[in-house]
Design an enzyme around this catalytic site. Structure first.
Site, PDB file in Angstrom:
ATOM      1  N   GLU A 125       0.882  -1.172   0.000  1.00 53.59           N
ATOM      2  CA  GLU A 125       0.000   0.000   0.000  1.00 53.59           C
ATOM      3  C   GLU A 125       0.914   1.214   0.000  1.00 53.59           C
ATOM      4  O   GLU A 125       1.468   1.588   1.037  1.00 53.59           O
ATOM      5  CB  GLU A 125      -0.912   0.012   1.239  1.00 53.59           C
ATOM      6  CG  GLU A 125      -1.872   1.185   1.230  1.00 53.59           C
ATOM      7  CD  GLU A 125      -2.659   1.317   2.531  1.00 53.59           C
ATOM      8  OE1 GLU A 125      -3.583   2.143   2.555  1.00 53.59           O
ATOM      9  OE2 GLU A 125      -2.342   0.616   3.494  1.00 53.59           O
ATOM     10  N   CYS A 153      -2.047   9.107   2.674  1.00 54.32           N
ATOM     11  CA  CYS A 153      -1.435   8.714   1.395  1.00 54.32           C
ATOM     12  C   CYS A 153      -2.327   9.026   0.203  1.00 54.32           C
ATOM     13  O   CYS A 153      -1.834   9.159  -0.916  1.00 54.32           O
ATOM     14  CB  CYS A 153      -1.061   7.228   1.415  1.00 54.32           C
ATOM     15  SG  CYS A 153      -2.444   6.114   1.671  1.00 54.32           S
TER      16      CYS A 153
END
Length: 359
Positions: free
Chosen positions: A249, A283
């Site tokens: 990720e 993010c």
């Protein structure tokens, strides 16, 4: 939180110290020392691998329905600690306490959800075109190494620990050294919830110390990383050497596009919500906005209005809606980016420097 201290978890034993110099955890709101945490090194990694090997032989043979009971036990143990977890998170990364409480609830749901998945680990029976049947069965891949960032320290660990346990895999976690108390409380919930010794282990220490040792270990068969694209590329290259499976990720930089027929006021409100969430330390936070020229001023005004409505302050104050950047290095980087952008011709509409009363 004087009664709580960060601890390593190795083979079912919590340790408040090692022979190495402890890690220092700084309060982002005050830049004062919060607490210290035990630093793991090569000896702790080797010991954790030893316990994980032993745990794999046992945990991999436990039926999915029994694993589910442990996962639900962990969820209930986290519920009992949700106040302490939220306070620890809020102290260590500077996120407002109300927002920190929300992350705890999401993490608890992860354990409950994967408990259900553990009960549904079914294989398949497939008719063969040559007659007979082909049967598949799911088997644990082996020991998992997990590496997580500091920006969502509870949820990121939950999303790695819960599926690993559900699948019958022991997991060794190296969370960010900025969030050791948060990670300790999760480890305590795992132990109280019934996770056998060696199935969940927690190591604190610099990435350059812990990570290469776990990556080089042949017995680690899968890694899971939440981090930057640069680090992901490095770990993928290392994983190839021992053919480890990988779940990554990584960071994103996708733009937001505001078209001419958009509801610009709603778009500005939503973009501000996602941009300023967790002080921008997400993010998937939007970093680039492409706005139709007819909507630029209106969209900019909406973003300014939302930004100026934020209440900056100490993370423990319930009136605060935005805390500080977690790391001083990130704050300095953002200041440099802002200054460079203005020097390059950008027009600043608001902000752009540290607030005088929160410096």
């Amino acid at each position: 939180m004087p009664d709580l201290i960060p601890k390593l978890l190795i083979g079912g034993e919590f340790r408040a110290q090692t022979t190495l110099e402890p890690l220092r955890v700084i309060n982002p709101c005050t830049e004062e020392l919060l607490w210290t945490a035990p630093r793991g090194g090569a000896a702790e990694v080797e010991e954790a691998l030893h316990h994980a090997r032993a745990a794999l032989k046992i945990w991999s043979k436990v039926h999915g329905w029994e694993r589910a009971k442990v996962l639900r036990g962990i969820a209930r143990a986290m519920e009992a600690r949700k106040g302490a977890l939220a306070r620890a998170l809020s102290h260590e990364i500077g996120r407002p306490i109300a927002q920190s409480e929300g992350e705890v609830l999401i993490a608890i749901e992860q354990f409950d959800w994967f408990a259900g998945e553990a009960e549904r680990l079914f294989g398949e029976t497939i008719p063969s075109r040559q007659g007979g049947r082909l049967a598949t069965a799911l088997e644990p891949v082996g020991i998992v190494a997990a590496f997580t960032a500091w920006n969502f320290p509870i949820n990121l660990l939950a999303r790695k620990i819960a599926p690993a346990l559900a699948a019958g895999c022991p997991i060794i976690c190296r969370p960010s050294e900025q969030t050791p108390l948060t990670s300790t409380l999760i480890a305590e919930a795992c132990a109280e919830g019934g996770a056998p010794a060696g199935t969940v282990q927690m190591l604190f220490g610099p990435a350059e110390t812990i990570t290469p040792l776990l990556m080089a270990a042949e017995e680690v068969r899968k890694i899971s990383l939440t981090g930057s694209t640069r680090v992901g590329q490095m770990l993928l290259a290392e994983a190839a050497k021992t053919v480890k499976r990988c779940s990554m990720e990584l960071g994103g930089h996708a733009p937001v596009v505001i078209c001419e027929d958009a509801d610009v006021d709603n778009a500005a409100a939503l973009c501000a919500l996602f941009k300023f969430r967790n002080a921008g330390q997400v993010c998937i936070a939007p970093n680039r906005f492409y706005v139709h020229e007819s909507l630029v001023e209106r969209f900019g005004s909406g973003m300014v209005k939302a930004g100026e409505a934020l209440v900056l302050g100490d993370s423990q104050d319930r009136a605060t809606t935005m805390g500080p950047l977690t790391l001083a290095s990130q704050r300095d980087r953002v200041e440099a980016l802002s200054a460079d952008t203005e020097a390059s011709g950008a027009r600043r509409l608001t902000g752009g420097r540290r607030p005088a009363n929160h410096n």
